[in-house]
Design a protein around this motif. Structure first.
Motif, PDB file in Angstrom:
ATOM      1  N   TYR A  49      18.010 -53.309  12.700  1.00  0.00           N
ATOM      2  CA  TYR A  49      16.929 -53.726  11.820  1.00  0.00           C
ATOM      3  C   TYR A  49      17.298 -53.689  10.350  1.00  0.00           C
ATOM      4  CZ  TYR A  49      15.971 -48.696  12.652  1.00  0.00           C
ATOM      5  OH  TYR A  49      16.071 -47.349  12.832  1.00  0.00           O
ATOM      6  N   TYR A  50      18.584 -53.585  10.042  1.00  0.00           N
ATOM      7  CA  TYR A  50      19.094 -53.875   8.715  1.00  0.00           C
ATOM      8  C   TYR A  50      20.570 -54.223   8.822  1.00  0.00           C
ATOM      9  CZ  TYR A  50      19.264 -48.689   9.127  1.00  0.00           C
ATOM     10  OH  TYR A  50      19.390 -47.395   9.563  1.00  0.00           O
ATOM     11  N   GLY A  51      21.103 -54.836   7.757  1.00  0.00           N
ATOM     12  CA  GLY A  51      22.442 -55.409   7.876  1.00  0.00           C
ATOM     13  C   GLY A  51      23.451 -54.991   6.828  1.00  0.00           C
ATOM     14  N   HIS A  52      23.110 -54.010   5.986  1.00  0.00           N
ATOM     15  CA  HIS A  52      24.102 -53.527   5.026  1.00  0.00           C
ATOM     16  C   HIS A  52      25.217 -52.795   5.774  1.00  0.00           C
ATOM     17  CE1 HIS A  52      21.436 -50.130   5.780  1.00  0.00           C
ATOM     18  NE2 HIS A  52      22.508 -49.389   5.615  1.00  0.00           N
ATOM     19  N   GLY A  53      26.315 -52.548   5.106  1.00  0.00           N
ATOM     20  CA  GLY A  53      27.393 -51.815   5.763  1.00  0.00           C
ATOM     21  C   GLY A  53      28.666 -51.853   4.955  1.00  0.00           C
ATOM     22  N   LEU A  54      29.715 -51.302   5.525  1.00  0.00           N
ATOM     23  CA  LEU A  54      30.986 -51.147   4.830  1.00  0.00           C
ATOM     24  C   LEU A  54      32.128 -51.452   5.798  1.00  0.00           C
ATOM     25  CD1 LEU A  54      31.756 -50.130   1.928  1.00  0.00           C
ATOM     26  CD2 LEU A  54      32.176 -47.890   2.976  1.00  0.00           C
ATOM     27  N   ILE A  55      33.099 -52.212   5.314  1.00  0.00           N
ATOM     28  CA  ILE A  55      34.352 -52.399   6.047  1.00  0.00           C
ATOM     29  C   ILE A  55      35.360 -51.438   5.426  1.00  0.00           C
ATOM     30  CG2 ILE A  55      36.084 -54.035   6.851  1.00  0.00           C
ATOM     31  CD1 ILE A  55      34.170 -56.283   6.023  1.00  0.00           C
ATOM     32  N   VAL A  56      35.979 -50.617   6.259  1.00  0.00           N
ATOM     33  CA  VAL A  56      36.896 -49.586   5.755  1.00  0.00           C
ATOM     34  C   VAL A  56      38.292 -49.816   6.322  1.00  0.00           C
ATOM     35  CG1 VAL A  56      37.388 -47.113   5.624  1.00  0.00           C
ATOM     36  CG2 VAL A  56      35.011 -47.917   5.586  1.00  0.00           C
ATOM     37  N   VAL A  57      39.274 -49.805   5.447  1.00  0.00           N
ATOM     38  CA  VAL A  57      40.681 -49.840   5.844  1.00  0.00           C
ATOM     39  C   VAL A  57      41.203 -48.409   5.734  1.00  0.00           C
ATOM     40  CG1 VAL A  57      42.967 -50.801   5.387  1.00  0.00           C
ATOM     41  CG2 VAL A  57      40.909 -52.179   4.931  1.00  0.00           C
ATOM     42  N   SER A  58      41.549 -47.813   6.867  1.00  0.00           N
ATOM     43  CA  SER A  58      41.974 -46.403   6.901  1.00  0.00           C
ATOM     44  C   SER A  58      43.482 -46.306   7.054  1.00  0.00           C
ATOM     45  CB  SER A  58      41.295 -45.670   8.062  1.00  0.00           C
ATOM     46  OG  SER A  58      39.900 -45.641   7.887  1.00  0.00           O
ATOM     47  N   PRO A  59      44.143 -45.486   6.246  1.00  0.00           N
ATOM     48  CA  PRO A  59      45.601 -45.342   6.340  1.00  0.00           C
ATOM     49  C   PRO A  59      46.032 -44.422   7.467  1.00  0.00           C
ATOM     50  CG  PRO A  59      44.766 -43.976   4.564  1.00  0.00           C
ATOM     51  CD  PRO A  59      43.580 -44.729   5.119  1.00  0.00           C
ATOM     52  N   ARG A  60      47.304 -44.450   7.746  1.00  0.00           N
ATOM     53  CA  ARG A  60      47.892 -43.468   8.661  1.00  0.00           C
ATOM     54  C   ARG A  60      48.012 -42.123   7.948  1.00  0.00           C
ATOM     55  NH1 ARG A  60      53.395 -46.647   9.006  1.00  0.00           N
ATOM     56  NH2 ARG A  60      52.749 -48.664   9.872  1.00  0.00           N
TER      57      ARG A  60
END
Length: 345
Positions: free
Chosen positions: A22-33
């Motif tokens: 019911y909502y569409g905000h968010g975050l794309i995260v690039v995580s390192p080794r």
């Protein structure tokens, strides 16, 4: 609440996911080794501790390290769905991970479905909000569905088509078989879990018989056909107060064997893409991030910026507002700063 499938279409092995909420905000995260991490667990429960072996890209709404889906640099990809008849394990002697961090743990540590299954019982999934089930696949095309029935892990590894909505796979398949004699045009377009499963199953079956020339477009077409239009909250077992109508907010296609992720959202229909192979995980020493709810289009790989605590704060305060009676402000603040405790080994 969510639909996923895997399918090999014209030499593209794809994992498709609709994220319905019911909502569409968010975050794309690039995580390192190489990050030293520990699990979010209740104080009396054993924590899991690990050092991330693989860099990965995840889509999250409830905080960094709590993804809804993602893929790592070795080609392992995972997506979740709400599981309406799922029941997670009871407390035992194993260390625990909550239902979303379980995804991050797999992407950090394992490079194949075989490895995930080998270590499936090492940790216990602990429910924080919802019981979930998962689609897990890798670069070889191997796919499994992982569910928890009566507190026990159940692995579906022999299926004609791997796809799932919000009901256990066997119950969904049994329901779909009732409509085998009907054409796709005659199938119900209701947004119930079982009707979406039936429609998606037949659409994927159709693709198998008549593959499209454009694999990515075909995957998005399937996701569009089973997407959730504005629907009343009474249809769903959501938590929270004064919950607005539910939509399909994100549609994501993981092109697993090409290490490319495509996505679009409810407010921005432009397809955006990013390539894991363009991130130098050998040299990356800090996380990167980008809002999912952006107005971009095309290749966004080079637009990511260094992750900051403010990025996490934005999504957490918005996400937990409707359920603040369940997740206190103090707990939210702990989630915001939790990733800041990680360090490189």
């Amino acid at each position: 609440m969510c639909t996923t499938f895997t399918k090999n279409i014209n030499e593209h092995f794809l994992l498709g996911q609709n994220y319905d909420f019911y909502y569409g905000h968010g975050l794309i995260v690039v995580s390192p080794r190489g990050l030293n991490k520990f699990s979010l667990s209740e104080e009396e429960q054993k924590r899991v501790e690990w050092v991330s072996k693989y860099g990965n890209v995840t889509f999250t709404q409830f905080g960094r390290e709590l993804p809804m889906s993602g893929m790592n640099e070795n080609g392992l990809a995972i997506a979740m769905m709400f599981h309406e008849d799922g029941e997670l394990p009871v407390i035992d002697n194993r260390p625990s991970l909550n239902e979303l961090q379980w995804i991050q743990y797999q992407l950090d540590n394992f490079g194949s479905v075989e490895e995930v299954l080998k270590h499936l019982e090492d940790v216990r999934i602990e429910k924080s909000i919802y019981a979930l089930h998962y689609t897990v696949c890798d670069i070889t095309g191997e796919t499994v569905l992982i569910e928890f029935i009566n507190g026990k892990a159940k692995v579906i590894d022999k299926a004609t088509h791997y796809m799932i909505t919000n009901t256990s796979y066997e119950l969904s398949l049994e329901y779909a078989k009732q409509f085998e004699s009907k054409s796709i045009q005659q199938l119900s377009r209701k947004t119930t879990s079982l009707d979406r499963f039936t429609l998606a199953y037949r659409l994927i079956e159709q693709v198998s018989q008549q593959p499209s020339s454009n694999a990515i477009d075909q995957a998005f077409l399937i996701l569009k056909e089973v997407s959730i239009k504005p629907s009343l909250q009474s249809m769903w077992n959501w938590i929270g107060k004064k919950i607005p109508p539910t939509f399909t907010y994100w549609s994501i296609v993981f092109d697993v064997n090409n290490f490319i992720i495509y996505f679009k959202d409810h407010k921005n229909k432009n397809i955006r893409q990013l390539s894991l192979q363009q991130f130098d995980f050998d040299k990356l020493d800090h996380a990167l991030s980008l809002p999912i709810d952006n107005q971009l289009s095309g290749d966004i790989t080079g637009i990511f910026t260094p992750y900051s605590t403010k990025d996490n704060e934005r999504i957490i305060y918005t996400s937990y507002k409707p359920i603040s009676h369940l997740i206190s402000k103090a707990d939210q603040e702990e989630l915001i700063t939790y990733p800041d405790q990680f360090y490189r080994v």
